[in-house]
Design a protein around this motif. Structure first.
Motif, mmCIF file in Angstrom:
data_model
loop_
_atom_site.group_PDB
_atom_site.id
_atom_site.type_symbol
_atom_site.label_atom_id
_atom_site.label_comp_id
_atom_site.label_asym_id
_atom_site.label_seq_id
_atom_site.Cartn_x
_atom_site.Cartn_y
_atom_site.Cartn_z
ATOM 1 N N PRO A 1 35.121 51.977 52.432
ATOM 2 C CA PRO A 1 35.742 52.532 51.223
ATOM 3 C C PRO A 1 35.233 51.837 49.958
ATOM 4 C CG PRO A 1 37.394 52.138 52.918
ATOM 5 C CD PRO A 1 36.123 51.521 53.417
ATOM 6 N N LEU A 2 35.073 52.612 48.907
ATOM 7 C CA LEU A 2 34.541 52.063 47.656
ATOM 8 C C LEU A 2 35.366 50.910 47.101
ATOM 9 C CD1 LEU A 2 33.252 55.170 45.650
ATOM 10 C CD2 LEU A 2 32.024 53.653 47.189
ATOM 11 N N PRO A 3 36.709 50.975 47.089
ATOM 12 C CA PRO A 3 37.462 49.825 46.553
ATOM 13 C C PRO A 3 37.201 48.541 47.330
ATOM 14 C CG PRO A 3 38.876 51.748 46.675
ATOM 15 C CD PRO A 3 37.614 52.096 47.416
ATOM 16 N N ALA B 1 47.145 52.800 40.058
ATOM 17 C CA ALA B 1 45.799 52.519 40.561
ATOM 18 C C ALA B 1 44.831 52.212 39.422
ATOM 19 C CB ALA B 1 45.298 53.695 41.393
ATOM 20 N N PHE B 2 44.881 53.020 38.361
ATOM 21 C CA PHE B 2 43.976 52.765 37.252
ATOM 22 C C PHE B 2 44.360 51.489 36.513
ATOM 23 C CE2 PHE B 2 42.249 53.335 32.963
ATOM 24 C CZ PHE B 2 40.931 53.648 33.269
ATOM 25 N N SER B 3 45.648 51.164 36.449
ATOM 26 C CA SER B 3 46.076 49.928 35.786
ATOM 27 C C SER B 3 45.573 48.697 36.533
ATOM 28 C CB SER B 3 47.604 49.890 35.669
ATOM 29 O OG SER B 3 48.081 50.944 34.866
ATOM 30 N N VAL B 4 45.635 48.727 37.872
ATOM 31 C CA VAL B 4 45.098 47.623 38.667
ATOM 32 C C VAL B 4 43.599 47.488 38.434
ATOM 33 C CG1 VAL B 4 44.649 46.859 41.036
ATOM 34 C CG2 VAL B 4 46.897 47.742 40.422
ATOM 35 N N PHE B 5 42.914 48.614 38.461
ATOM 36 C CA PHE B 5 41.472 48.616 38.213
ATOM 37 C C PHE B 5 41.164 48.076 36.809
ATOM 38 C CE2 PHE B 5 37.703 50.808 36.572
ATOM 39 C CZ PHE B 5 36.754 50.462 37.523
ATOM 40 N N ALA B 6 41.982 48.458 35.829
ATOM 41 C CA ALA B 6 41.760 48.024 34.450
ATOM 42 C C ALA B 6 41.916 46.518 34.309
ATOM 43 C CB ALA B 6 42.737 48.743 33.514
ATOM 44 N N SER C 1 38.556 35.920 39.789
ATOM 45 C CA SER C 1 39.945 36.338 39.576
ATOM 46 C C SER C 1 40.055 37.858 39.517
ATOM 47 C CB SER C 1 40.485 35.721 38.281
ATOM 48 O OG SER C 1 40.452 34.314 38.330
ATOM 49 N N GLY C 2 39.141 38.501 38.797
ATOM 50 C CA GLY C 2 39.162 39.959 38.727
ATOM 51 C C GLY C 2 38.926 40.612 40.070
ATOM 52 N N SER C 3 38.046 40.020 40.886
ATOM 53 C CA SER C 3 37.785 40.571 42.218
ATOM 54 C C SER C 3 39.023 40.491 43.095
ATOM 55 C CB SER C 3 36.630 39.808 42.876
ATOM 56 O OG SER C 3 35.464 39.888 42.080
ATOM 57 N N PHE C 4 39.809 39.433 42.923
ATOM 58 C CA PHE C 4 41.056 39.306 43.678
ATOM 59 C C PHE C 4 42.045 40.404 43.266
ATOM 60 C CE2 PHE C 4 45.367 37.559 44.133
ATOM 61 C CZ PHE C 4 45.381 37.303 45.499
ATOM 62 N N ILE C 5 42.070 40.767 41.979
ATOM 63 C CA ILE C 5 42.957 41.841 41.505
ATOM 64 C C ILE C 5 42.572 43.168 42.146
ATOM 65 C CG2 ILE C 5 43.702 43.138 39.473
ATOM 66 C CD1 ILE C 5 44.840 40.356 39.569
ATOM 67 N N TYR C 6 41.277 43.401 42.361
ATOM 68 C CA TYR C 6 40.824 44.653 42.969
ATOM 69 C C TYR C 6 41.408 44.877 44.367
ATOM 70 C CZ TYR C 6 37.232 45.517 39.398
ATOM 71 O OH TYR C 6 36.569 45.788 38.227
ATOM 72 N N VAL C 7 41.865 43.822 45.008
ATOM 73 C CA VAL C 7 42.442 43.969 46.337
ATOM 74 C C VAL C 7 43.671 44.873 46.299
ATOM 75 C CG1 VAL C 7 43.532 42.675 48.234
ATOM 76 C CG2 VAL C 7 41.516 41.756 47.093
ATOM 77 N N GLY C 8 44.307 45.015 45.128
ATOM 78 C CA GLY C 8 45.464 45.882 44.993
ATOM 79 C C GLY C 8 45.138 47.356 44.890
ATOM 80 N N LEU C 9 43.862 47.738 44.870
ATOM 81 C CA LEU C 9 43.492 49.154 44.817
ATOM 82 C C LEU C 9 43.735 49.834 46.161
ATOM 83 C CD1 LEU C 9 40.121 48.961 42.846
ATOM 84 C CD2 LEU C 9 42.264 49.947 42.034
ATOM 85 N N ALA D 1 35.628 45.065 45.638
ATOM 86 C CA ALA D 1 36.206 43.723 45.691
ATOM 87 C C ALA D 1 35.227 42.715 46.292
ATOM 88 C CB ALA D 1 37.506 43.742 46.489
ATOM 89 N N VAL D 2 34.517 43.110 47.341
ATOM 90 C CA VAL D 2 33.598 42.192 48.012
ATOM 91 C C VAL D 2 32.429 41.817 47.108
ATOM 92 C CG1 VAL D 2 31.923 41.998 49.902
ATOM 93 C CG2 VAL D 2 34.216 42.904 50.345
ATOM 94 N N PHE D 3 31.776 42.822 46.524
ATOM 95 C CA PHE D 3 30.609 42.519 45.699
ATOM 96 C C PHE D 3 31.009 41.885 44.364
ATOM 97 C CE2 PHE D 3 28.451 45.643 48.499
ATOM 98 C CZ PHE D 3 27.412 44.822 48.905
#
Length: 442
Positions: free
Chosen positions: A283-285, A219-224, A387-395, A289-291
């Protein structure tokens, strides 16, 4: 002996810590955002390109963020109070040294290295300490602290332009050195707080002190990864929003108005989004991702904005989206790592954003030199944020699932989903307590 509190006090001296973090944020990121107004004067004085002068702000930002884990580690070892006080002195010395610069190299060393190192010692410890004081109203408190960015930009943008017109860039930097010295008394207000989940002794060894073990968790790696990509574009307006407005034909005070409008939207959105996140409705994740995506789109609109009204509207849209995103980045951390590791995690987040922050402004300056304006710069940098916001979808809980799951009756706010004790994620990532919205799971 004073007994340990059963959890974060959710108020009391925490509001003093929130006000302190507000001032720290204003005298770091707020000042960095307004510093772009001085770049044209520096480019003219030293006869250098926009790309070369952009390294002044880029280095300050990159050093401040890359060295943030060091500030977190020192804070874990000796406490936030002395670390922040020393950081205030270093920041002030960096501005004073830069006021007597004879070349851009001196500015790289003064503002980039010295002031950046001072900022690295103040932001992460202050914000990490604030997160430990709150549970149910944590994101609102973080959002309140982060409004210091927008409020400071609103005041400092026209004030810095006035100082540049009146005293020149040397006098302006000297006065900014006196202003940033106020970070030292801010550090004195950070009262230590001991919580039940804290380690009995400071971590031993550099890797443990820096919190690098957090990267072993998915989870933290995806966030990172998502945060590092977003850093590539998020800070470009800090450096080049004012020069972009100047290129569009606005004068010095017109450019300052554009920065101020973005700052107003930024500040208001941080408070509103902090309150919204604390209700636990979403949920915060998912909000993150949305914002994050809206911030990328806002930066895209800024790049396409023309003279006058359209550019002001684009700056407001960007400010609203970026301001909504900011408190979520730090508000989600306690749910991922627990309150015991939130100071270290805050420093690591700052380091991750520095990887992109070091690339974004120079790349933006390079594209401006090649194309003649900042349109391509803002378009390319917005792609990093999207691109980073799309990665957040994995949280965890970033996307809706299949069937409802009931939340626990008494969520422990000091625990996170990476800690050894298993805690249902409904309590981790939606801080609304017993009124949190029901999530779903497959």
């Amino acid at each position: 002996m004073t007994p340990k509190p059963v959890g974060p006090p959710d108020g009391g001296w925490g509001w003093v810590v929130a006000a302190t973090a507000f001032a720290v944020n204003g005298l770091s990121y707020g000042l960095l955002r307004s510093l772009g107004l001085a770049l044209p004067d520096l480019a003219e004085h030293f006869d250098r390109s926009a790309q070369e002068t952009a390294w002044v702000s880029a280095l300050a930002l990159a050093v401040q963020q890359a060295a943030s884990p060091v500030g977190s580690a020192l804070s874990t070892r000796w406490g936030a109070r002395p670390v922040v006080m020393v950081g205030g002195v270093l920041t002030s010395l960096g501005f004073v040294f830069s006021a007597f610069a004879r070349s851009l190299v001196h500015l790289y060393l003064g503002l980039g290295l010295l002031a950046g190192s001072g900022w690295a010692l103040v932001f992460a410890p202050a914000l990490g300490t604030l997160s430990r004081y709150f549970s149910r109203r944590r994101v609102l408190a973080v959002g309140l602290a982060l409004t210091g960015n927008g409020a400071s930009s609103l005041l400092l943008a026209p004030a810095l332009q006035f100082l540049l017109d009146t005293f020149g860039w040397r006098g302006a930097l000297l006065l900014l050195g006196a202003i940033t010295l106020h970070l030292t008394p801010c550090g004195a207000l950070l009262r230590p707080l001991t919580l039940p989940g804290d380690a009995p002794a400071p971590p031993r060894g550099p890797l443990a002190a820096l919190g690098l073990g957090l990267f072993t968790h998915r989870a933290f790696s995806v966030f990172a990864l998502g945060t590092a990509l977003i850093g590539g574009g998020y800070f470009v307006p800090y450096v080049h929003l004012a020069p972009h407005a100047l290129d569009r034909g606005l004068g010095g005070y017109g450019a300052a108005l554009v920065v101020a409008v973005a700052a107003v939207g930024d500040a208001g959105a941080r408070l509103v989004c902090g309150w919204l996140a604390d209700q636990g409705w979403v949920p915060l994740p998912r909000l993150l991702a949305v914002f994050g995506a809206l911030t990328g789109l806002g930066l895209l609109v800024v790049g396409l904005g023309d003279w006058g009204g359209p550019l002001l509207a684009a700056a407001m849209a960007y400010g609203l989206s970026a301001g909504s995103f900011a408190p979520l980045v730090f508000g989600v951390l306690p749910g991922l790592v627990g309150l015991g590791g939130v100071v270290q995690a805050t420093g690591l987040v700052m380091m991750l954003m520095s990887l992109g922050g070091l690339l974004g402004p120079p790349l933006s300056g390079f594209l401006r030199d090649e194309t003649g304006d900042f349109t391509a710069s803002f378009l390319v940098c917005s792609s990093f944020i999207l691109s980073g916001s799309f990665i957040y979808v994995g949280l965890p809980r970033a996307l809706p699932s299949c069937r409802p799951a009931s939340p626990p009756a008494t969520p422990p706010p000091e625990m996170g989903e990476l800690l050894p004790v298993p805690v249902p994620q409904v309590a981790l990532l939606s801080p609304g307590g017993p009124h949190s919205t029901l999530d779903t799971t497959c």
